[in-house]
Design a protein around this motif. Structure first.
Motif, PDB file in Angstrom:
ATOM      1  N   ALA A 131      -9.302   7.871   7.520  1.00 25.82           N
ATOM      2  CA  ALA A 131     -10.405   6.999   6.868  1.00 25.82           C
ATOM      3  C   ALA A 131     -10.555   6.908   5.462  1.00 25.82           C
ATOM      4  N   TRP A 132      -9.676   7.822   4.640  1.00 20.38           N
ATOM      5  CA  TRP A 132      -9.342   7.599   3.152  1.00 20.38           C
ATOM      6  C   TRP A 132      -8.693   6.312   2.983  1.00 20.38           C
ATOM      7  N   ARG A 133      -7.333   6.270   3.625  1.00 18.61           N
ATOM      8  CA  ARG A 133      -6.465   5.287   3.618  1.00 18.61           C
ATOM      9  C   ARG A 133      -7.296   3.862   3.623  1.00 18.61           C
ATOM     10  N   ALA A 134      -8.191   3.759   4.895  1.00 19.38           N
ATOM     11  CA  ALA A 134      -8.707   2.686   5.655  1.00 19.38           C
ATOM     12  C   ALA A 134      -9.952   2.246   4.639  1.00 19.38           C
ATOM     13  N   GLY A 135     -10.424   3.109   3.855  1.00 19.07           N
ATOM     14  CA  GLY A 135     -11.579   2.712   2.888  1.00 19.07           C
ATOM     15  C   GLY A 135     -12.684   3.030   3.796  1.00 19.07           C
ATOM     16  N   ARG A 136     -12.834   3.849   4.853  1.00 20.10           N
ATOM     17  CA  ARG A 136     -13.881   4.195   5.800  1.00 20.10           C
ATOM     18  C   ARG A 136     -14.282   5.562   5.736  1.00 20.10           C
ATOM     19  N   LEU A 177      -9.879  13.034  -2.278  1.00 15.79           N
ATOM     20  CA  LEU A 177      -9.150  13.558  -1.124  1.00 15.79           C
ATOM     21  C   LEU A 177      -8.574  14.941  -1.557  1.00 15.79           C
ATOM     22  N   THR A 178      -8.480  15.154  -2.857  1.00 17.23           N
ATOM     23  CA  THR A 178      -7.804  16.487  -2.707  1.00 17.23           C
ATOM     24  C   THR A 178      -8.879  17.785  -2.813  1.00 17.23           C
ATOM     25  N   LYS A 179     -10.057  17.231  -3.312  1.00 12.07           N
ATOM     26  CA  LYS A 179     -11.231  18.261  -3.676  1.00 12.07           C
ATOM     27  C   LYS A 179     -12.198  18.433  -2.615  1.00 12.07           C
ATOM     28  N   THR A 180     -12.747  17.184  -2.206  1.00 12.63           N
ATOM     29  CA  THR A 180     -13.773  17.095  -1.387  1.00 12.63           C
ATOM     30  C   THR A 180     -13.204  17.130   0.149  1.00 12.63           C
ATOM     31  N   LEU A 181     -12.100  16.575   0.302  1.00 14.32           N
ATOM     32  CA  LEU A 181     -11.590  16.570   1.799  1.00 14.32           C
ATOM     33  C   LEU A 181     -10.183  17.848   1.861  1.00 14.32           C
ATOM     34  N   TYR A 182     -10.062  18.308   0.541  1.00 13.63           N
ATOM     35  CA  TYR A 182      -9.111  19.463   0.444  1.00 13.63           C
ATOM     36  C   TYR A 182      -7.770  18.987   1.090  1.00 13.63           C
ATOM     37  N   VAL A 183      -7.215  17.871   0.862  1.00 12.30           N
ATOM     38  CA  VAL A 183      -5.748  17.349   1.267  1.00 12.30           C
ATOM     39  C   VAL A 183      -4.901  17.305   0.080  1.00 12.30           C
ATOM     40  N   ASP A 184      -3.620  17.875   0.724  1.00 15.94           N
ATOM     41  CA  ASP A 184      -2.626  17.802  -0.417  1.00 15.94           C
ATOM     42  C   ASP A 184      -2.540  16.442  -1.441  1.00 15.94           C
ATOM     43  N   TRP A 185      -2.196  16.743  -2.725  1.00 16.47           N
ATOM     44  CA  TRP A 185      -2.203  15.689  -3.357  1.00 16.47           C
ATOM     45  C   TRP A 185      -0.876  14.907  -3.347  1.00 16.47           C
ATOM     46  N   ARG A 186       0.090  15.161  -2.775  1.00 16.77           N
ATOM     47  CA  ARG A 186       1.125  14.440  -2.359  1.00 16.77           C
ATOM     48  C   ARG A 186       1.033  13.463  -1.324  1.00 16.77           C
ATOM     49  N   VAL A 187       0.064  13.862  -0.447  1.00 11.49           N
ATOM     50  CA  VAL A 187      -0.357  12.569   0.615  1.00 11.49           C
ATOM     51  C   VAL A 187      -1.050  11.505  -0.092  1.00 11.49           C
ATOM     52  N   GLY A 188      -1.760  11.659  -1.039  1.00 12.19           N
ATOM     53  CA  GLY A 188      -2.476  10.460  -1.943  1.00 12.19           C
ATOM     54  C   GLY A 188      -1.404   9.674  -2.743  1.00 12.19           C
ATOM     55  N   ALA A 189      -0.615  10.626  -3.333  1.00 12.52           N
ATOM     56  CA  ALA A 189       0.295   9.982  -4.457  1.00 12.52           C
ATOM     57  C   ALA A 189       1.308   9.172  -3.550  1.00 12.52           C
ATOM     58  N   ARG A 190       1.634   9.459  -2.483  1.00 10.64           N
ATOM     59  CA  ARG A 190       2.583   8.685  -1.793  1.00 10.64           C
ATOM     60  C   ARG A 190       1.952   7.408  -1.103  1.00 10.64           C
ATOM     61  N   HIS A 191       0.607   7.540  -0.819  1.00  9.90           N
ATOM     62  CA  HIS A 191      -0.228   6.356  -0.308  1.00  9.90           C
ATOM     63  C   HIS A 191      -0.150   5.515  -1.673  1.00  9.90           C
ATOM     64  N   PHE A 192      -0.465   5.898  -2.615  1.00 10.62           N
ATOM     65  CA  PHE A 192      -0.690   5.072  -4.166  1.00 10.62           C
ATOM     66  C   PHE A 192       0.833   4.183  -4.144  1.00 10.62           C
ATOM     67  N   LEU A 193       2.051   5.067  -4.222  1.00 11.87           N
ATOM     68  CA  LEU A 193       3.076   4.466  -4.343  1.00 11.87           C
ATOM     69  C   LEU A 193       3.606   3.440  -3.354  1.00 11.87           C
ATOM     70  N   GLU A 194       3.007   3.464  -2.068  1.00 13.35           N
ATOM     71  CA  GLU A 194       3.307   2.551  -1.215  1.00 13.35           C
ATOM     72  C   GLU A 194       2.597   1.185  -1.292  1.00 13.35           C
ATOM     73  N   LEU A 195       1.579   1.230  -2.586  1.00  9.55           N
ATOM     74  CA  LEU A 195       0.726   0.017  -2.770  1.00  9.55           C
ATOM     75  C   LEU A 195       0.917  -0.491  -3.919  1.00  9.55           C
ATOM     76  N   LEU A 196       0.875   0.494  -4.862  1.00  9.57           N
ATOM     77  CA  LEU A 196       0.467   0.016  -6.370  1.00  9.57           C
ATOM     78  C   LEU A 196       1.497  -0.850  -6.887  1.00  9.57           C
ATOM     79  N   VAL A 197       1.257  -1.762  -7.409  1.00  7.19           N
ATOM     80  CA  VAL A 197       2.521  -2.702  -8.209  1.00  7.19           C
ATOM     81  C   VAL A 197       2.837  -1.888  -9.520  1.00  7.19           C
ATOM     82  N   ASP A 198       1.882  -1.090  -9.994  1.00  8.76           N
ATOM     83  CA  ASP A 198       2.390  -0.238 -11.099  1.00  8.76           C
ATOM     84  C   ASP A 198       2.662   1.165 -10.912  1.00  8.76           C
ATOM     85  N   GLY A 199       3.231   1.341  -9.705  1.00  8.94           N
ATOM     86  CA  GLY A 199       3.424   2.718  -9.094  1.00  8.94           C
ATOM     87  C   GLY A 199       4.914   3.347  -9.825  1.00  8.94           C
TER      88      GLY A 199
END
Length: 457
Positions: free
Chosen positions: A306-311, A342-364
């Motif tokens: 849901a976080w990745r999809a913006g839902r 993601l990390t504090k409200t959903l309490y999901v590992d920061w590495r999950v979010g960092a990986r998703h950002f690196l998959e999309l960010l042009v300034d990754g």
């Protein structure tokens, strides 16, 4: 000595380029070389958005060199093998390279130095190409790096940056050195629809426009989500089409609170690099562990999706995630909000979010991305590791009329003003008419869970 090689990496420009200048000062001919390293693909860092921007940068660099009588030489394979091969072909005695901080880059530098020296050649590494201050130059009394930004910034602000210089007038490249065709973004798929164009010309034009009409208001408006009052220069800094040293000089000449706030952001960039240079494990491990037991299993996977999809049901979070998918870029305030959620409200590992950002960010960028994620997760250099950003409060503060949300979450365009930040408060038919999910978690529930996990309850 007649020939030198300049190995371009994350410094794809002609202006204010110390390795190129040094090579031209000492040689009659220079081979400007870029090696498409296949190990980058294997490590998962060859994201389509960055490959497209890279293709633009290489095309622009080649065009700039051709205007000066030269050209860019492109090879593919292992960097060390290809540089050594070109050195033999060109009979080059020296290779010039910009310093970098990641474990991968430093290992590459060490391997290249050994290989060249074994062949009677030299590697010359140049600082202040991708940073203003060399990592490790500023240190506190009892450590090899600064772990807190504020004291680092005090020292950084007193540092006198080197002078800058223009692009060379002429570059002579040996005719005998063959090159592969330049890559093109036209051959790539999976790109963000509104991905920006790359290249030094694009970057310099954007910088000039920013200094002329944007930087004055930066101090007051850099958190304005809908106003989009940031420079958007981060992709150009990541690929080195702009010199951070030149940016500092030009911003300081512009002067004013906005320029000062902008320079402070460049200092943050150097700060993260000096942390990563001293602690390379921080790219994948907690800089300061909180002994988190991050959520896993089906419920966590559903929340991550849901976080990745913006839902997620929280409009400002979803707006930022959709901007990322569409542009390959996200407003900095949005990055803080989505990472905290993601990390504090959903309490999901920061590495999950960092990986998703690196998959999309042009300034990754590895240092900025990983260490900013850790800062937000509370496992990095933040001196308030347990702070939690409330997406509703933050949305109302930084998008008060809801324009940012309505732009990226069209399902909510019918809601007026700040009401767009709390669509779950709609009742009956009004709620049924809005095709938008309920929140994946109540904020109070997420906060309680986080506090218990960190032993703060």
């Amino acid at each position: 000595m007649n020939v030198s090689i300049v190995l371009f990496t994350a410094d794809l420009r002609l202006h204010d380029h110390p390795p190129l200048r040094a090579a031209l000062d000492g040689s009659r001919e220079v081979v400007p070389l870029f090696v498409r390293d296949r190990s980058v693909d294997g490590a998962g860092f060859a994201a389509p958005n960055r490959l497209a921007f890279l293709a633009d940068c290489l095309a622009d660099l080649d065009a700039g060199l051709r205007e000066r009588g030269g050209r860019l030489v492109v090879r593919s394979g292992d960097v060390v093998e290809e540089v050594c091969r070109v050195a033999v072909e060109a009979d080059a005695d020296e290779v010039h390279l910009a310093a970098d901080v990641s474990r991968f880059a430093r290992s590459r530098e060490a391997r290249l130095r050994r290989a060249l020296e074994a062949r009677g050649r030299r590697l010359l590494v140049h600082d202040t190409v991708t940073t203003v201050v060399p990592p490790g130059e500023l240190t506190p009394a009892a450590s090899d790096h600064f772990a807190v930004f504020t004291p680092y910034f005090r020292h950084w602000s007193r540092w006198k940056p080197r002078g800058t210089f223009g692009a060379p007038r002429a570059v002579r490249v040996p005719d005998r050195i063959a090159s592969e065709p330049l890559p093109s973004r036209d051959r790539l798929s999976g790109l963000s629809p509104a991905l920006p164009a790359g290249g030094e010309r694009e970057g310099r034009g954007r910088l000039t426009a920013w200094l002329r009409s944007g930087v004055q208001d930066y101090a007051d408006r850099h958190d304005d989500l809908s106003g989009d009052a940031t420079s958007r220069l981060s992709p150009h800094l990541h690929f080195g089409t702009l010199s951070p040293v030149e940016l500092v000089h030009r911003a300081r000449r512009a002067g004013g609170p906005g320029a000062e706030a902008f320079v402070r952001q460049l200092a943050w960039r150097d700060f993260h690099r000096q942390v990563l240079a001293a602690r390379p494990d921080a790219a994948g491990s907690d800089y300061r562990t909180r002994h988190d037991r991050w959520r896993s299993g089906r419920s966590a996977r559903d929340d991550i999706e849901a976080w990745r999809a913006g839902r997620t049901g929280y409009p400002v979070v979803d707006a930022a995630m959709r901007q990322l998918a569409h542009e390959g870029w996200m407003h900095n305030r949005g990055r803080l909000l989505t990472a905290s959620f993601l990390t504090k409200t959903l309490y999901v590992d920061w590495r999950v979010g960092a990986r998703h950002f690196l998959e999309l960010l042009v300034d990754g960028d590895l240092a900025n991305n990983q260490l900013n994620w850790q800062w937000t997760a509370g496992t990095g250099t933040d001196t308030r590791p347990n702070r939690v950003l409330n997406p509703v409060t933050q949305g109302k503060r930084y998008d008060p009329d809801g324009a940012y949300v309505r732009r990226w979450v069209p399902e909510l365009r019918g809601l007026a003003g700040a009401a767009v930040h709390e669509p779950w408060k709609l009742r009956g038919l009004d709620r049924a008419a809005v095709d938008y999910p309920d929140p994946v978690v109540e904020l109070s529930e997420g906060l309680d869970r986080f506090r218990r996990a960190r032993g703060r309850d």
